[in-house]
Design a protein around this motif. Sequence first.
Motif, PDB file in Angstrom:
ATOM      1  N   LEU A 145       0.805  -1.215   0.000  1.00 18.09           N
ATOM      2  CA  LEU A 145       0.000   0.000   0.000  1.00 18.09           C
ATOM      3  C   LEU A 145       0.841   1.269   0.000  1.00 18.09           C
ATOM      4  N   VAL A 146       1.870   1.316   0.831  1.00 19.21           N
ATOM      5  CA  VAL A 146       2.668   2.541   0.952  1.00 19.21           C
ATOM      6  C   VAL A 146       3.324   2.913  -0.376  1.00 19.21           C
ATOM      7  N   ALA A 147       3.791   1.914  -1.111  1.00 22.71           N
ATOM      8  CA  ALA A 147       4.447   2.180  -2.391  1.00 22.71           C
ATOM      9  C   ALA A 147       3.445   2.339  -3.530  1.00 22.71           C
ATOM     10  N   ASP A 148       2.382   1.518  -3.511  1.00 22.91           N
ATOM     11  CA  ASP A 148       1.493   1.468  -4.679  1.00 22.91           C
ATOM     12  C   ASP A 148       0.369   2.503  -4.666  1.00 22.91           C
ATOM     13  N   LEU A 149      -0.049   2.978  -3.490  1.00 21.23           N
ATOM     14  CA  LEU A 149      -1.116   3.986  -3.482  1.00 21.23           C
ATOM     15  C   LEU A 149      -0.696   5.256  -4.214  1.00 21.23           C
ATOM     16  N   PRO A 150       0.497   5.820  -3.961  1.00 29.34           N
ATOM     17  CA  PRO A 150       0.911   6.992  -4.743  1.00 29.34           C
ATOM     18  C   PRO A 150       1.006   6.706  -6.237  1.00 29.34           C
ATOM     19  N   ARG A 151       1.481   5.521  -6.604  1.00 31.14           N
ATOM     20  CA  ARG A 151       1.573   5.149  -8.021  1.00 31.14           C
ATOM     21  C   ARG A 151       0.192   5.077  -8.651  1.00 31.14           C
ATOM     22  N   ALA A 152      -0.749   4.497  -7.919  1.00 32.23           N
ATOM     23  CA  ALA A 152      -2.110   4.385  -8.439  1.00 32.23           C
ATOM     24  C   ALA A 152      -2.747   5.763  -8.616  1.00 32.23           C
ATOM     25  N   LEU A 153      -2.550   6.640  -7.639  1.00 32.27           N
ATOM     26  CA  LEU A 153      -3.110   7.991  -7.732  1.00 32.27           C
ATOM     27  C   LEU A 153      -2.525   8.736  -8.931  1.00 32.27           C
ATOM     28  N   ASP A 154      -1.218   8.611  -9.124  1.00 33.31           N
ATOM     29  CA  ASP A 154      -0.571   9.267 -10.267  1.00 33.31           C
ATOM     30  C   ASP A 154      -1.137   8.732 -11.585  1.00 33.31           C
ATOM     31  N   ALA A 155      -1.288   7.409 -11.671  1.00 33.60           N
ATOM     32  CA  ALA A 155      -1.788   6.799 -12.906  1.00 33.60           C
ATOM     33  C   ALA A 155      -3.211   7.256 -13.203  1.00 33.60           C
ATOM     34  N   VAL A 156      -4.071   7.212 -12.202  1.00 35.29           N
ATOM     35  CA  VAL A 156      -5.472   7.580 -12.411  1.00 35.29           C
ATOM     36  C   VAL A 156      -5.602   9.070 -12.720  1.00 35.29           C
ATOM     37  N   ASN A 157      -4.838   9.902 -12.029  1.00 38.36           N
ATOM     38  CA  ASN A 157      -4.872  11.346 -12.317  1.00 38.36           C
ATOM     39  C   ASN A 157      -4.411  11.654 -13.736  1.00 38.36           C
ATOM     40  N   ALA A 158      -3.539  10.804 -14.267  1.00 37.28           N
ATOM     41  CA  ALA A 158      -3.037  11.006 -15.629  1.00 37.28           C
ATOM     42  C   ALA A 158      -3.937  10.362 -16.685  1.00 37.28           C
ATOM     43  N   GLY A 159      -5.036   9.754 -16.239  1.00 35.68           N
ATOM     44  CA  GLY A 159      -5.978   9.162 -17.188  1.00 35.68           C
ATOM     45  C   GLY A 159      -5.749   7.689 -17.482  1.00 35.68           C
ATOM     46  N   TYR A 160      -4.933   7.018 -16.657  1.00 37.21           N
ATOM     47  CA  TYR A 160      -4.651   5.606 -16.876  1.00 37.21           C
ATOM     48  C   TYR A 160      -5.283   4.759 -15.767  1.00 37.21           C
ATOM     49  N   ALA A 161      -5.352   3.460 -16.001  1.00 37.60           N
ATOM     50  CA  ALA A 161      -5.778   2.519 -14.973  1.00 37.60           C
ATOM     51  C   ALA A 161      -4.542   1.951 -14.284  1.00 37.60           C
ATOM     52  N   PHE A 162      -4.749   1.386 -13.103  1.00 37.68           N
ATOM     53  CA  PHE A 162      -3.638   0.797 -12.348  1.00 37.68           C
ATOM     54  C   PHE A 162      -4.050  -0.593 -11.885  1.00 37.68           C
ATOM     55  N   PHE A 163      -3.616  -1.605 -12.628  1.00 34.65           N
ATOM     56  CA  PHE A 163      -3.905  -3.000 -12.296  1.00 34.65           C
ATOM     57  C   PHE A 163      -2.625  -3.814 -12.465  1.00 34.65           C
ATOM     58  N   PRO A 164      -1.670  -3.680 -11.535  1.00 36.25           N
ATOM     59  CA  PRO A 164      -0.388  -4.374 -11.716  1.00 36.25           C
ATOM     60  C   PRO A 164      -0.503  -5.884 -11.715  1.00 36.25           C
ATOM     61  N   TRP A 165      -1.631  -6.428 -11.209  1.00 36.66           N
ATOM     62  CA  TRP A 165      -1.795  -7.874 -11.163  1.00 36.66           C
ATOM     63  C   TRP A 165      -2.439  -8.427 -12.415  1.00 36.66           C
ATOM     64  N   HIS A 166      -2.892  -7.560 -13.312  1.00 35.45           N
ATOM     65  CA  HIS A 166      -3.575  -8.041 -14.501  1.00 35.45           C
ATOM     66  C   HIS A 166      -2.546  -8.430 -15.551  1.00 35.45           C
ATOM     67  N   PRO A 167      -2.618  -9.654 -16.100  1.00 34.19           N
ATOM     68  CA  PRO A 167      -1.611 -10.083 -17.083  1.00 34.19           C
ATOM     69  C   PRO A 167      -1.630  -9.214 -18.327  1.00 34.19           C
ATOM     70  N   THR A 168      -0.454  -8.743 -18.752  1.00 27.23           N
ATOM     71  CA  THR A 168      -0.380  -7.888 -19.930  1.00 27.23           C
ATOM     72  C   THR A 168       0.298  -8.563 -21.112  1.00 27.23           C
ATOM     73  N   VAL A 169       0.915  -9.700 -20.887  1.00 26.77           N
ATOM     74  CA  VAL A 169       1.571 -10.396 -21.991  1.00 26.77           C
ATOM     75  C   VAL A 169       0.532 -11.120 -22.830  1.00 26.77           C
ATOM     76  N   GLU A 170       0.572 -10.915 -24.117  1.00 23.17           N
ATOM     77  CA  GLU A 170      -0.309 -11.639 -25.024  1.00 23.17           C
ATOM     78  C   GLU A 170       0.479 -12.811 -25.605  1.00 23.17           C
ATOM     79  N   LEU A 171       0.141 -14.013 -25.167  1.00 26.91           N
ATOM     80  CA  LEU A 171       0.899 -15.170 -25.626  1.00 26.91           C
ATOM     81  C   LEU A 171       0.725 -15.408 -27.114  1.00 26.91           C
ATOM     82  N   ALA A 172      -0.337 -14.883 -27.698  1.00 26.70           N
ATOM     83  CA  ALA A 172      -0.526 -15.035 -29.139  1.00 26.70           C
ATOM     84  C   ALA A 172       0.632 -14.415 -29.908  1.00 26.70           C
ATOM     85  N   GLU A 173       1.277 -13.395 -29.299  1.00 26.19           N
ATOM     86  CA  GLU A 173       2.400 -12.741 -29.969  1.00 26.19           C
ATOM     87  C   GLU A 173       3.604 -13.671 -30.073  1.00 26.19           C
ATOM     88  N   LEU A 174       3.624 -14.720 -29.272  1.00 29.16           N
ATOM     89  CA  LEU A 174       4.774 -15.612 -29.259  1.00 29.16           C
ATOM     90  C   LEU A 174       4.665 -16.724 -30.289  1.00 29.16           C
TER      91      LEU A 174
END
Length: 206
Positions: free
Chosen positions: A101-130
């Motif tokens: 929480l201490v590290a990720d809450l500021p990161r999440a606030l920055d991301a959301v304020n900049a118009g982005y989402a913050f889901f570090p646990w959501h898989p972003t690799v598309e295996l189809a690319e491999l």
Amino acid sequence: MVESHVQKRGLIDDLLLQENMQIIGHATNGFEALNLVEEYQPDMVLMNAELPAISASEVLDLFNNRHYAGKTLLMTSRPCESATEAFRRRGAAALIDEANLVADLPRALDAVNAGYAFFPWHPTVELAELTASEPSASLLHSLSAQENRVLRYLLNGLSNCDIARVMCLSNKTVSTYKMRLLQKTDTKNLVELIAKLNPTGKAFLK
């Protein structure tokens, strides 16, 4: 801010104030959160995902039904792949692991304020690319669904402990999946595995 535990609420207040956030109200459950949002229409709601009375998913649905225009950031002690996707579909802007929480809450606030989402646990690799090369495609098709998920997280840089938390598995089980991946791909470590699946050097991450 929606949090039922007094001590945790104090910590979160301090973190928010350090980020120059104005706290306009506190709620201890979903019903109180709905009333506060109805009254004040805040720019953001920071809410525990494990709420008494009504669930965070139900609160998100009610926010949507009432056309709440702000952003909702969730905190959880149990980050899990299925829950993350469910919250995303309901319009949550962030999911923060309370263990970080201490590290990720500021990161999440920055991301959301900049118009982005913050889901570090959501898989972003598309295996189809491999699967551009036939050997890579053959290897990937030989993996089980769980092995594919573990592989996605490994390629995104998550540790065994991180993967265990997000997939709700034990560290030993994740280690077993990792060993199976290396055995099935005839590799000795993650570096060799990446090279074998990605011989062209094409980037994995989007």
